[in-house]
Write an enzyme that holds these catalytic residues in place. Structure first.
Site, PDB file in Angstrom:
ATOM      1  CD1 TRP A 100      14.655  36.162 -43.039  1.00 56.45           C
ATOM      2  CD2 TRP A 100      16.879  36.052 -43.340  1.00 56.45           C
ATOM      3  NE1 TRP A 100      14.910  35.211 -43.996  1.00 56.45           N
ATOM      4  CE2 TRP A 100      16.258  35.122 -44.198  1.00 56.45           C
ATOM      5  CE3 TRP A 100      18.268  36.144 -43.338  1.00 56.45           C
ATOM      6  CZ2 TRP A 100      16.990  34.295 -45.071  1.00 56.45           C
ATOM      7  CZ3 TRP A 100      18.994  35.329 -44.199  1.00 56.45           C
ATOM      8  CH2 TRP A 100      18.361  34.420 -45.047  1.00 56.45           C
ATOM      9  CG  ASP A 103      15.436  42.620 -43.900  1.00 61.94           C
ATOM     10  OD1 ASP A 103      15.055  42.724 -45.093  1.00 61.94           O
ATOM     11  OD2 ASP A 103      15.991  41.589 -43.469  1.00 61.94           O
ATOM     12  CE  LYS A 137      13.808  36.035 -49.878  1.00 57.73           C
ATOM     13  NZ  LYS A 137      14.603  36.748 -48.941  1.00 57.73           N
TER      14      LYS A 137
HETATM   15  C1  LIG Z   1      15.757  36.510 -47.937  1.00 57.37           C
HETATM   16  C2  LIG Z   1      15.874  37.450 -46.816  1.00 57.37           C
HETATM   17  C3  LIG Z   1      17.119  37.940 -46.373  1.00 57.37           C
HETATM   18  C4  LIG Z   1      18.428  37.479 -46.961  1.00 57.37           C
HETATM   19  O1  LIG Z   1      18.655  38.066 -48.164  1.00 57.37           O
HETATM   20  P1  LIG Z   1      20.036  37.841 -48.968  1.00 57.37           P
HETATM   21  O2  LIG Z   1      19.874  38.796 -50.087  1.00 57.37           O
HETATM   22  O3  LIG Z   1      20.068  36.412 -49.370  1.00 57.37           O
HETATM   23  O4  LIG Z   1      21.161  38.193 -48.056  1.00 57.37           O
HETATM   24  C5  LIG Z   1      17.124  38.875 -45.361  1.00 57.37           C
HETATM   25  N1  LIG Z   1      15.987  39.306 -44.790  1.00 57.37           N
HETATM   26  C6  LIG Z   1      14.781  38.839 -45.177  1.00 57.37           C
HETATM   27  C7  LIG Z   1      13.541  39.366 -44.518  1.00 57.37           C
HETATM   28  C8  LIG Z   1      14.685  37.900 -46.196  1.00 57.37           C
HETATM   29  O5  LIG Z   1      13.492  37.449 -46.595  1.00 57.37           O
END
Ligand SMILES: *Cc1c(COP(=O)(O)O)cnc(C)c1O
Length: 356
Positions: free
Chosen positions: A99, A166, A190
Site C-alpha cells: 500500500w 494511512d 477493516k
Molecule cells: C485495504 C488497504 C488499502 C486500500 O483500501 P481501499 O479502500 O480498498 O482503497 C490501503 N491501505 C491499507 C493500509 C489497507 O489496508
C-alpha cells in the site's frame, strides 16, 4: 457451525453495527422509510453525519483546527488526493509494503516523491527506523499498519514536516496523538464499516498552499465547506460507521480497544513462538496487533494445506496468507472476539499433537 472471521478486509464488524444497520435499512430513525430510500439532506441523515463527526473527534481526541470528512473512492483515491492537495515540489514516503508503494507511485505524478527508506529487500518484514526526512519536503507519508505483511508502527513518530498516515487497518485500535499528524486517512472496511466510505482527518491550515488547479471533487476544501455533503455520500456505510463508533464508545473507547487487541495479539504470537510447527514472519518489535502473519517452519512446510483444512473444518475463515507472504494471516481487528483467537490457538495445538 460457528464461524470465526479472520478476514483481512472487508472483515468482521460488531454485531450491533450489522443489526442496527439492517434495522435502519428497513425503517430509518422512525421515518417509516428505509435508509437507502431517503434524502441524504434529510434532517435525520444530517444528524447521522454530525454525530459521526462528533464521535470521531471525541474518540480520537482530535484537537481544534482539524476537519473530519467522509468521502468515496477508498484509501486508494487518497493516494492521489493527498499529493494533489499537498505536494508542491517534493514529498517523502516510507516504503513499508504494497500500500505504501502504491501511495508513493501516485505522488510521483505530482512532483518529486522521495523514498526515504524501504524494507523491500526483506519482503517488508520490518519497519525501517533509520532514515532522514528531507526538511524541504511538503509532507512525510507513512502506512501505520501494513495489512499484507503484518508490521505496524506502534508509536506516533516525530516528523520535521507534516505527517500523513494511512491508518486503513489500525484506526481506532489504539490511542493516537492526532496533533502529531497533518492527515490521517483510511478506507472503512477493516475496522469501521462496510466498504464505500473513506475517512479523512485533515489539519485545515495545510490546505490551499499548492499552485495547481484541483478538480472540485478532489479538493478537500470542497468537502470541508459542505460538511461531506457536496454530493451524495455513501449513506449506508456512513450509518454503519456511526454504529461502530457508538459501540466503541460504550466499550470504553480506544484505550480499552488497545487493551483487548494487545491481549488477543499476545495470545496468538505466544502460540506462534511456542509451537514448533510455526514461526512468525514479521520482526518481533514491529509485529502488528491487527494482522498476524505466520508460516510453517521449513521442516513442516508440506503440512500447510493440512493445517488449512483442519482450521477450516473448525470454523476458521480467512486465515490464508496473502500471496506475497504465503502461509497464514489472522486478522484480529477490533470486532474480532478473543474467543476466536482462543479457537485458533486450540487448533494450532491440536495440529501440533497430531504431528509429534
Ligand atoms: C485495504 C488497504 C488499502 C486500500 O483500501 P481501499 O479502500 O480498498 O482503497 C490501503 N491501505 C491499507 C493500509 C489497507 O489496508
Amino acid at each position: 457451525m460457528k464461524k470465526y472471521n479472520f478476514n483481512a478486509g472487508p472483515s468482521v464488524l460488531p454485531n450491533e453495527t450489522v443489526k442496527n444497520t439492517i434495522q435502519a435499512i428497513e425503517n430509518f430513525a422512525g421515518t417509516g422509510l428505509g435508509l437507502m430510500e431517503v434524502s441524504h439532506r434529510s434532517k435525520e441523515f444530517q444528524a447521522v453525519v454530525d454525530e459521526a463527526v462528533v464521535l470521531f473527534k471525541e474518540l480520537l481526541n482530535i484537537p481544534e483546527g482539524y476537519s473530519v470528512l467522509f468521502l468515496g473512492g477508498g484509501a486508494s483515491l487518497q493516494f492521489c488526493m493527498i499529493p494533489y492537495n499537498l505536494l508542491e515540489k517534493k514529498a517523502a514516503y516510507l516504503n513499508t509494503g504494497t500500500w505504501a508503494n502504491k501511495a508513493l507511485k501516485e505522488a510521483g505524478l505530482f512532483g518529486e516523491a522521495v523514498e526515504v527508506a524501504s524494507s523491500k529487500e526483506a519482503n517488508y518484514s520490518y519497519i525501517p527506523k533509520k532514515y532522514t526526512v528531507p526538511a524541504d519536503a511538503d509532507y512525510f507519508h507513512i502506512t501505520t499498519n501494513n495489512t499484507i505483511f503484518g508490521t505496524e508502527i506502534h508509536t506516533d513518530i516525530d516528523s520535521p514536516v507534516p505527517l500523513v498516515a494511512d491508518m486503513s487497518s489500525d484506526i481506532f485500535s489504539r490511542p493516537v496523538d492526532v496533533s502529531k499528524y497533518g492527515v490521517i486517512y483510511g478506507g472503512a472496511q477493516k475496522n469501521l464499516a462496510p466498504a464505500g466510505v473513506t475517512f479523512v482527518i485533515v489539519k485545515d491550515e495545510l490546505l490551499g498552499k499548492v499552485n495547481r488547479p484541483i478538480p472540485t471533487m478532489l479538493d478537500y476544501r470542497t468537502h470541508i465547506k459542505d460538511g461531506s455533503m457536496f454530493n451524495t455520500p455513501p449513506v449506508v456505510p456512513v450509518y454503519a460507521a456511526l454504529q461502530t463508533l457508538k459501540w466503541l464508545k460504550a466499550l470504553g473507547g480506544v484505550k480499552e480497544m488497545y487493551k483487548r487487541n494487545k491481549e488477543k495479539a499476545d495470545l496468538l504470537y505466544a502460540e506462534i513462538d511456542r509451537n514448533k510447527l510455526f514461526k512468525g514472519t514479521a520482526a518481533v518489535e514491529d509485529r502488528s496487533l491487527m494482522n498476524i502473519c505466520f508460516v510453517m517452519n521449513d521442516e513442516y512446510k508440506g503440512l500447510e494445506d493440512d493445517f488449512y483444512k483442519l482450521a477450516t473444518a473448525k470454523g476458521m475463515v480467512g486465515i490464508k496468507g496473502h500471496r506475497s507472504v504465503g502461509g497464514f494471516r489472522a486478522s484480529t481487528y477490533n470486532a474480532l472476539p478473543k474467543e476466536a483467537v482462543e479457537a485458533l490457538v486450540a487448533c494450532m495445538q491440536a495440529f501440533e499433537s497430531q504431528h509429534k
